[in-house]
Design a protein around this motif. Structure first.
Motif, PDB file in Angstrom:
ATOM      1  N   ILE A 185      -3.469  -1.391  -5.080  1.00 58.13           N
ATOM      2  CA  ILE A 185      -3.162   0.036  -5.092  1.00 58.13           C
ATOM      3  C   ILE A 185      -4.330   0.866  -4.573  1.00 58.13           C
ATOM      4  N   LEU A 186      -5.539   0.560  -5.073  1.00 59.94           N
ATOM      5  CA  LEU A 186      -6.673   1.450  -4.830  1.00 59.94           C
ATOM      6  C   LEU A 186      -7.397   1.199  -3.512  1.00 59.94           C
ATOM      7  N   VAL A 187      -7.443  -0.039  -3.040  1.00 53.57           N
ATOM      8  CA  VAL A 187      -8.148  -0.305  -1.775  1.00 53.57           C
ATOM      9  C   VAL A 187      -7.530   0.473  -0.608  1.00 53.57           C
ATOM     10  N   PRO A 188      -6.196   0.519  -0.472  1.00 54.72           N
ATOM     11  CA  PRO A 188      -5.632   1.374   0.594  1.00 54.72           C
ATOM     12  C   PRO A 188      -5.961   2.856   0.421  1.00 54.72           C
ATOM     13  N   VAL A 189      -6.082   3.291  -0.844  1.00 48.50           N
ATOM     14  CA  VAL A 189      -6.408   4.695  -1.110  1.00 48.50           C
ATOM     15  C   VAL A 189      -7.805   5.021  -0.599  1.00 48.50           C
ATOM     16  N   VAL A 190      -8.800   4.201  -0.951  1.00 49.15           N
ATOM     17  CA  VAL A 190     -10.169   4.491  -0.529  1.00 49.15           C
ATOM     18  C   VAL A 190     -10.327   4.307   0.983  1.00 49.15           C
ATOM     19  N   THR A 191      -9.573   3.377   1.556  1.00 52.58           N
ATOM     20  CA  THR A 191      -9.625   3.197   3.006  1.00 52.58           C
ATOM     21  C   THR A 191      -9.101   4.442   3.720  1.00 52.58           C
ATOM     22  N   ALA A 192      -8.014   5.024   3.163  1.00 54.18           N
ATOM     23  CA  ALA A 192      -7.458   6.255   3.737  1.00 54.18           C
ATOM     24  C   ALA A 192      -8.432   7.424   3.614  1.00 54.18           C
ATOM     25  N   ALA A 193      -9.314   7.365   2.614  1.00 56.37           N
ATOM     26  CA  ALA A 193     -10.307   8.427   2.412  1.00 56.37           C
ATOM     27  C   ALA A 193     -11.601   8.157   3.172  1.00 56.37           C
ATOM     28  N   ASN A 194     -11.587   7.137   4.049  1.00 55.88           N
ATOM     29  CA  ASN A 194     -12.752   6.782   4.873  1.00 55.88           C
ATOM     30  C   ASN A 194     -13.956   6.347   4.043  1.00 55.88           C
ATOM     31  N   ILE A 195     -13.672   5.677   2.932  1.00 58.40           N
ATOM     32  CA  ILE A 195     -14.719   5.086   2.100  1.00 58.40           C
ATOM     33  C   ILE A 195     -14.799   3.595   2.445  1.00 58.40           C
ATOM     34  N   ASP A 196     -16.005   3.086   2.591  1.00 58.23           N
ATOM     35  CA  ASP A 196     -16.203   1.670   2.897  1.00 58.23           C
ATOM     36  C   ASP A 196     -15.545   0.821   1.806  1.00 58.23           C
TER      37      ASP A 196
ATOM     38  N   THR B  94      -9.652 -10.200 -14.717  1.00 61.41           N
ATOM     39  CA  THR B  94      -8.745 -10.717 -13.684  1.00 61.41           C
ATOM     40  C   THR B  94      -7.455  -9.907 -13.560  1.00 61.41           C
ATOM     41  N   PRO B  95      -6.722  -9.645 -14.654  1.00 60.58           N
ATOM     42  CA  PRO B  95      -5.516  -8.823 -14.486  1.00 60.58           C
ATOM     43  C   PRO B  95      -5.799  -7.406 -14.017  1.00 60.58           C
ATOM     44  N   THR B  96      -6.939  -6.836 -14.398  1.00 60.47           N
ATOM     45  CA  THR B  96      -7.295  -5.501 -13.915  1.00 60.47           C
ATOM     46  C   THR B  96      -7.454  -5.500 -12.408  1.00 60.47           C
ATOM     47  N   VAL B  97      -8.154  -6.505 -11.895  1.00 59.78           N
ATOM     48  CA  VAL B  97      -8.345  -6.618 -10.446  1.00 59.78           C
ATOM     49  C   VAL B  97      -7.009  -6.830  -9.746  1.00 59.78           C
ATOM     50  N   LEU B  98      -6.210  -7.747 -10.265  1.00 57.34           N
ATOM     51  CA  LEU B  98      -4.925  -8.053  -9.640  1.00 57.34           C
ATOM     52  C   LEU B  98      -3.983  -6.855  -9.659  1.00 57.34           C
ATOM     53  N   LEU B  99      -4.079  -6.043 -10.702  1.00 56.56           N
ATOM     54  CA  LEU B  99      -3.197  -4.884 -10.844  1.00 56.56           C
ATOM     55  C   LEU B  99      -3.622  -3.725  -9.952  1.00 56.56           C
ATOM     56  N   LEU B 100      -4.929  -3.426  -9.940  1.00 61.37           N
ATOM     57  CA  LEU B 100      -5.390  -2.199  -9.296  1.00 61.37           C
ATOM     58  C   LEU B 100      -5.818  -2.365  -7.839  1.00 61.37           C
TER      59      LEU B 100
ATOM     60  N   ILE C 222       4.485  -3.312  -4.785  1.00 60.39           N
ATOM     61  CA  ILE C 222       3.640  -2.121  -4.635  1.00 60.39           C
ATOM     62  C   ILE C 222       3.605  -1.685  -3.178  1.00 60.39           C
ATOM     63  N   THR C 223       3.512  -2.662  -2.282  1.00 57.37           N
ATOM     64  CA  THR C 223       3.502  -2.364  -0.853  1.00 57.37           C
ATOM     65  C   THR C 223       4.868  -1.853  -0.391  1.00 57.37           C
ATOM     66  N   ILE C 224       5.946  -2.527  -0.827  1.00 53.38           N
ATOM     67  CA  ILE C 224       7.298  -2.138  -0.421  1.00 53.38           C
ATOM     68  C   ILE C 224       7.622  -0.719  -0.899  1.00 53.38           C
ATOM     69  N   ALA C 225       7.223  -0.400  -2.135  1.00 57.22           N
ATOM     70  CA  ALA C 225       7.535   0.904  -2.721  1.00 57.22           C
ATOM     71  C   ALA C 225       6.552   1.994  -2.300  1.00 57.22           C
ATOM     72  N   ASP C 226       5.525   1.622  -1.532  1.00 57.90           N
ATOM     73  CA  ASP C 226       4.508   2.562  -1.064  1.00 57.90           C
ATOM     74  C   ASP C 226       3.855   3.321  -2.221  1.00 57.90           C
ATOM     75  N   ILE C 227       3.499   2.574  -3.272  1.00 53.56           N
ATOM     76  CA  ILE C 227       2.816   3.201  -4.407  1.00 53.56           C
ATOM     77  C   ILE C 227       1.437   3.739  -4.011  1.00 53.56           C
TER      78      ILE C 227
END
Length: 427
Positions: free
Chosen positions: A343-354, A334-340, A293-298
């Motif tokens: 992907i989503l933490v970098p998204v919210v960080t980019a949006a300036n969300i804690d 557990t798989p939901t957390v591991l999957l998402l 996910i990181t390599i492909a910049d998803i």
């Protein structure tokens, strides 16, 4: 293209019945083929390295602690204390369930373990007293999900490892929202039972009986205090807190309550080992798609897709909460957390969300998914132990499910309900 391949392979694998762990590996392998990076050594290396993560050692330690509490009498004494305090009220056993559920959540870290304990101990009592079986089972299922929100939450450990967030900060930030959900369940239960005159009320415990129950449960009540204080003042890391919890529970069960024998110790270690193996295999399998996910910049592709709402943090959170809820309805926590999470933490960080605030909402959402169809893992546990029909239990759970969704909505609208208490606990 990478995002389409990732989602397509995952959905196809799940639809044809491939176990989640293997579906995650297939996703990673598909992305490796797409990017021309396929290498069996990389797969093996990711699996081994992820399983050897020090923070993940907290998982088996807290699982052992939870098993010891159930076997060694700590859980039973917590419930007895709750009965002496609020069992005499109208709908009292419901309040006992919520009170005991909060305390057990602060001991075990597992929603499934709490559901098993509460169902086995309290459901028969509630049915005998005249409470509706399905509604009682629904309350037990709904309060059990607090095990994934109130520290020491195994879910937060997995989230922290998968996303790189501070597990200690996630633990401390989960306290206030967990208590808010418990309060919402109290209100929902009061509204449903305030006019019910058919239920047999328990006799009011005397002051002497309450004091005896409090003294008897003192050693069990000290465990969450030790964990929270240790984390708050930096005395222990989450992994060290797991070690302290498991050793403390063993000593109290064996030498103070004297309800833990060598024979029962063997059985609980075997159960803990099986649970740990299942969780750790999921974590190891998820390391491959997480790396790809990181390599492909998803995350970057996701940001491009939701660019119209990136400037509105609250709207972005609503969109992401709906996405997480839909996925958590068909996948376990557990798989939901591991999957998402990757992907989503970098998204919210980019949006300036804690990201800690988002992590708490993420976990609450995934926990709600434990009591929603068609999967509803906690519902299945309550059905199995309580010998109930899934459809009937789902009806009994619905009012409490609505109460928890309302709390999640309030936390989205008013982020300060999470961030302010989290800052207080962290400083």
């Amino acid at each position: 293209m990478a995002l389409s391949v990732f989602v397509g392979v995952l959905m196809a694998a799940i639809l044809i019945g491939v176990p989640i762990a293997y579906a995650l590996i297939l996703c990673g392998v598909a992305l490796m083929w797409l990017l021309g990076l396929f290498d069996g050594q990389i797969i093996a290396q990711n699996i081994i390295n992820s399983a050897g993560s020090f923070p993940l050692l907290a998982i088996p330690l807290f699982i052992i602690a939870g098993e010891v509490m159930n076997t060694g009498g700590l859980s039973k004494r917590i419930i007895t204390l709750a009965i002496t305090l609020v069992g005499h009220l109208r709908g009292g056993l419901g309040y006992v369930t919520i009170f005991a559920g909060v305390l057990l959540s602060s001991l075990s870290g597992s929603a499934l373990a709490d559901a098993a304990s509460l169902t086995a101990l309290l459901l028969p009592m509630m049915v005998i007293a005249g409470y509706n079986r399905n509604r009682s089972g629904g309350l037990i299922a709904s309060v059990s999900v607090l095990g994934s929100i109130i520290p020491p939450s195994i879910g937060f450990v997995v989230l922290g490892v998968a996303s790189g967030l501070s597990i200690t900060k996630l633990f401390l930030a989960g306290i206030a929202p967990g208590l808010m959900i418990a309060a919402a369940l109290v209100v929902a239960w009061w509204l449903m039972t305030r006019r019910n005159n058919e239920v047999e009320l328990s006799p009011k415990a005397s002051g002497k009986e309450r004091l005896k129950a409090l003294i008897d449960s003192f050693w069990a009540l000290m465990l969450p205090v030790i964990i929270v204080v240790g984390l708050r003042f930096g005395v222990v890391t989450p992994t060290e807190a797991g070690a302290v919890a498991s050793v403390y529970a063993l000593l109290v069960s064996a030498f103070i309550y004297r309800e833990l024998s060598l024979e029962s110790l063997n059985g609980l270690l075997l159960r803990a080992g099986k649970t740990t193996a299942a969780v750790m295999f999921l974590v190891a399998a998820a390391s491959i798609p997480a790396w790809m996910i990181t390599i492909a910049d998803i995350p970057g592709q996701i940001i491009d897709l939701i660019q119209p709402v990136m400037d509105n943090p609250r709207l972005l959170i609503v969109v992401l909460m709906l996405l997480i809820l839909l996925i958590s309805m068909v996948m376990d926590l557990t798989p939901t957390v591991l999957l998402l999470a990757p992907i989503l933490v970098p998204v919210v960080t980019a949006a300036n969300i804690d990201p800690i605030y988002f992590g708490v909402l993420f976990m609450i959402n995934c926990s709600i998914g434990l009591i929603t169809p068609p999967v509803g893992t906690v519902l299945n546990v309550v059905c199995g132990i309580g010998r109930m029909r899934y459809e009937e239990l789902l009806k009994g759970t619905f009012p409490f499910l609505i109460a928890e969704i309302i709390v999640l909505f309030l936390l989205v609208i008013f982020p300060e309900l999470v961030t302010v208490p989290a800052q207080w606990f962290s400083h």
